[in-house]
Scaffold this motif. Sequence first.
Motif, PDB file in Angstrom:
ATOM      1  N   ARG A 166       0.828  -1.200   0.000  1.00 29.37           N
ATOM      2  CA  ARG A 166       0.000   0.000   0.000  1.00 29.37           C
ATOM      3  C   ARG A 166       0.868   1.257   0.000  1.00 29.37           C
ATOM      4  O   ARG A 166       0.587   2.224  -0.721  1.00 29.37           O
ATOM      5  CB  ARG A 166      -0.927  -0.003   1.209  1.00 29.37           C
ATOM      6  CG  ARG A 166      -1.925   1.161   1.215  1.00 29.37           C
ATOM      7  CD  ARG A 166      -2.823   1.100   2.413  1.00 29.37           C
ATOM      8  NE  ARG A 166      -3.805   2.183   2.388  1.00 29.37           N
ATOM      9  CZ  ARG A 166      -4.624   2.460   3.387  1.00 29.37           C
ATOM     10  NH1 ARG A 166      -4.605   1.717   4.487  1.00 29.37           N
ATOM     11  NH2 ARG A 166      -5.483   3.460   3.288  1.00 29.37           N
ATOM     12  N   GLU A 167       1.921   1.258   0.805  1.00 29.50           N
ATOM     13  CA  GLU A 167       2.809   2.413   0.847  1.00 29.50           C
ATOM     14  C   GLU A 167       3.513   2.600  -0.486  1.00 29.50           C
ATOM     15  O   GLU A 167       3.661   3.728  -0.967  1.00 29.50           O
ATOM     16  CB  GLU A 167       3.829   2.227   1.970  1.00 29.50           C
ATOM     17  CG  GLU A 167       4.633   3.468   2.322  1.00 29.50           C
ATOM     18  CD  GLU A 167       5.763   3.758   1.343  1.00 29.50           C
ATOM     19  OE1 GLU A 167       6.081   4.945   1.110  1.00 29.50           O
ATOM     20  OE2 GLU A 167       6.330   2.775   0.812  1.00 29.50           O
ATOM     21  N   ARG A 168       3.931   1.507  -1.145  1.00 32.41           N
ATOM     22  CA  ARG A 168       4.650   1.594  -2.412  1.00 32.41           C
ATOM     23  C   ARG A 168       3.747   2.122  -3.534  1.00 32.41           C
ATOM     24  O   ARG A 168       4.217   2.784  -4.455  1.00 32.41           O
ATOM     25  CB  ARG A 168       5.198   0.221  -2.812  1.00 32.41           C
ATOM     26  CG  ARG A 168       6.065  -0.470  -1.789  1.00 32.41           C
ATOM     27  CD  ARG A 168       7.334   0.272  -1.486  1.00 32.41           C
ATOM     28  NE  ARG A 168       8.255   0.282  -2.606  1.00 32.41           N
ATOM     29  CZ  ARG A 168       9.501   0.736  -2.537  1.00 32.41           C
ATOM     30  NH1 ARG A 168       9.968   1.232  -1.394  1.00 32.41           N
ATOM     31  NH2 ARG A 168      10.289   0.711  -3.588  1.00 32.41           N
ATOM     32  N   LEU A 169       2.460   1.837  -3.452  1.00 28.76           N
ATOM     33  CA  LEU A 169       1.529   2.235  -4.509  1.00 28.76           C
ATOM     34  C   LEU A 169       0.919   3.609  -4.276  1.00 28.76           C
ATOM     35  O   LEU A 169       0.327   4.186  -5.196  1.00 28.76           O
ATOM     36  CB  LEU A 169       0.402   1.204  -4.632  1.00 28.76           C
ATOM     37  CG  LEU A 169       0.802  -0.208  -5.043  1.00 28.76           C
ATOM     38  CD1 LEU A 169      -0.423  -1.115  -5.018  1.00 28.76           C
ATOM     39  CD2 LEU A 169       1.468  -0.237  -6.406  1.00 28.76           C
ATOM     40  N   SER A 170       1.040   4.121  -3.063  1.00 26.30           N
ATOM     41  CA  SER A 170       0.320   5.341  -2.695  1.00 26.30           C
ATOM     42  C   SER A 170       0.871   6.603  -3.349  1.00 26.30           C
ATOM     43  O   SER A 170       0.236   7.660  -3.287  1.00 26.30           O
ATOM     44  CB  SER A 170       0.336   5.507  -1.173  1.00 26.30           C
ATOM     45  OG  SER A 170       1.664   5.704  -0.696  1.00 26.30           O
ATOM     46  N   HIS A 171       2.030   6.504  -3.981  1.00 23.25           N
ATOM     47  CA  HIS A 171       2.673   7.699  -4.536  1.00 23.25           C
ATOM     48  C   HIS A 171       2.631   7.751  -6.063  1.00 23.25           C
ATOM     49  O   HIS A 171       3.302   8.579  -6.665  1.00 23.25           O
ATOM     50  CB  HIS A 171       4.131   7.766  -4.074  1.00 23.25           C
ATOM     51  CG  HIS A 171       4.301   7.690  -2.588  1.00 23.25           C
ATOM     52  ND1 HIS A 171       3.818   8.652  -1.731  1.00 23.25           N
ATOM     53  CD2 HIS A 171       4.885   6.748  -1.807  1.00 23.25           C
ATOM     54  CE1 HIS A 171       4.110   8.320  -0.489  1.00 23.25           C
ATOM     55  NE2 HIS A 171       4.746   7.167  -0.508  1.00 23.25           N
TER      56      HIS A 171
ATOM     57  N   ALA B 281       2.421   0.084 -12.588  1.00 18.85           N
ATOM     58  CA  ALA B 281       3.130   0.225 -11.315  1.00 18.85           C
ATOM     59  C   ALA B 281       3.724  -1.109 -10.859  1.00 18.85           C
ATOM     60  O   ALA B 281       4.864  -1.161 -10.386  1.00 18.85           O
ATOM     61  CB  ALA B 281       2.180   0.771 -10.254  1.00 18.85           C
ATOM     62  N   LEU B 282       2.989  -2.183 -11.015  1.00 21.05           N
ATOM     63  CA  LEU B 282       3.481  -3.490 -10.565  1.00 21.05           C
ATOM     64  C   LEU B 282       4.615  -4.013 -11.435  1.00 21.05           C
ATOM     65  O   LEU B 282       5.419  -4.841 -10.977  1.00 21.05           O
ATOM     66  CB  LEU B 282       2.338  -4.502 -10.545  1.00 21.05           C
ATOM     67  CG  LEU B 282       1.239  -4.269  -9.515  1.00 21.05           C
ATOM     68  CD1 LEU B 282       0.139  -5.310  -9.667  1.00 21.05           C
ATOM     69  CD2 LEU B 282       1.800  -4.299  -8.098  1.00 21.05           C
ATOM     70  N   MET B 283       4.689  -3.540 -12.668  1.00 21.27           N
ATOM     71  CA  MET B 283       5.784  -3.952 -13.543  1.00 21.27           C
ATOM     72  C   MET B 283       7.074  -3.200 -13.237  1.00 21.27           C
ATOM     73  O   MET B 283       8.148  -3.590 -13.701  1.00 21.27           O
ATOM     74  CB  MET B 283       5.394  -3.704 -15.001  1.00 21.27           C
ATOM     75  CG  MET B 283       4.236  -4.554 -15.501  1.00 21.27           C
ATOM     76  SD  MET B 283       4.727  -6.238 -15.913  1.00 21.27           S
ATOM     77  CE  MET B 283       5.699  -5.926 -17.374  1.00 21.27           C
TER      78      MET B 283
ATOM     79  N   ARG C 274      -6.846   0.479 -13.269  1.00 21.03           N
ATOM     80  CA  ARG C 274      -7.109   1.282 -12.077  1.00 21.03           C
ATOM     81  C   ARG C 274      -5.875   2.074 -11.670  1.00 21.03           C
ATOM     82  O   ARG C 274      -4.764   1.527 -11.623  1.00 21.03           O
ATOM     83  CB  ARG C 274      -7.498   0.368 -10.912  1.00 21.03           C
ATOM     84  CG  ARG C 274      -8.885  -0.226 -10.999  1.00 21.03           C
ATOM     85  CD  ARG C 274      -9.959   0.713 -10.524  1.00 21.03           C
ATOM     86  NE  ARG C 274      -9.753   1.119  -9.149  1.00 21.03           N
ATOM     87  CZ  ARG C 274     -10.064   0.374  -8.087  1.00 21.03           C
ATOM     88  NH1 ARG C 274     -10.610  -0.836  -8.259  1.00 21.03           N
ATOM     89  NH2 ARG C 274      -9.862   0.817  -6.868  1.00 21.03           N
ATOM     90  N   PRO C 275      -6.010   3.377 -11.349  1.00 18.95           N
ATOM     91  CA  PRO C 275      -4.867   4.130 -10.825  1.00 18.95           C
ATOM     92  C   PRO C 275      -4.374   3.500  -9.526  1.00 18.95           C
ATOM     93  O   PRO C 275      -5.171   3.224  -8.623  1.00 18.95           O
ATOM     94  CB  PRO C 275      -5.451   5.527 -10.593  1.00 18.95           C
ATOM     95  CG  PRO C 275      -6.632   5.611 -11.511  1.00 18.95           C
ATOM     96  CD  PRO C 275      -7.205   4.229 -11.542  1.00 18.95           C
TER      97      PRO C 275
END
Length: 236
Positions: free
Chosen positions: A111-116, A124-126, A152-153
Amino acid sequence: MATPDRLLAGGVVSRLVRHGKHMAIEATDGRAVDVQLGMSGQVLIAPPGQQIGPLTHLHVVWSLDDGGSFGFRDPRRFGGLWPAATFEDLQKVRWAGLGPDALEIRAEVLRERLSHTRRPIKVALMDQGVIAGLGNIYVAEALFDAGISPLRPAERLRPAEVLRLAEGIRRVLEAAVAAGGSTLRDYVNARGEQGEFQGCHLVYGRGGQSCVRCGHTLRSRPIGQRASVWCNKCQR
């Protein structure tokens, strides 16, 4: 070009350490080599009396003290070997920009890694700097497992969705490891054996076919310049 000494010649391997798509080979004298397979790289092992093959695009071969051999092959040259004086140096130079390992990812960390980032969650996951170890196949499968659209953003995922995603990532990767990976073209393990997880793909490579859950036709289009497949009904 790295010298034989820098590629652990004469050394004794003390341990192998993996982080994401990288593997470090560390010798007892402290020397280390980072191995990254890229898209077509292979690590191959041959027992005593046998030859590593195929010999084309075979870049490095280590002779082992039991008479066997260990080699690195990379036809498309997207991977490589990077020597370092110590494992700590290797971590600082080669691994410092990597995110947490995908096989061990937890929801609070993800969650922290994706929040920015406002990028689509697929993109993002790639990004190996966000989370290390996911490629196109396993991002597609993990998002389907979690019921999340690849469009999804990333920053807009709710806590419950991030929890499902973290669990889905670990579940998909653990199943893929148990099945020996996915062989779509030329991937083999160190003994030259093909993986079997390609038979378990629920969305990857199935664009235009029926969803295994709801029967809806799977959508297919590039996202972040990578082929993407998902179910528009199951993945909101």
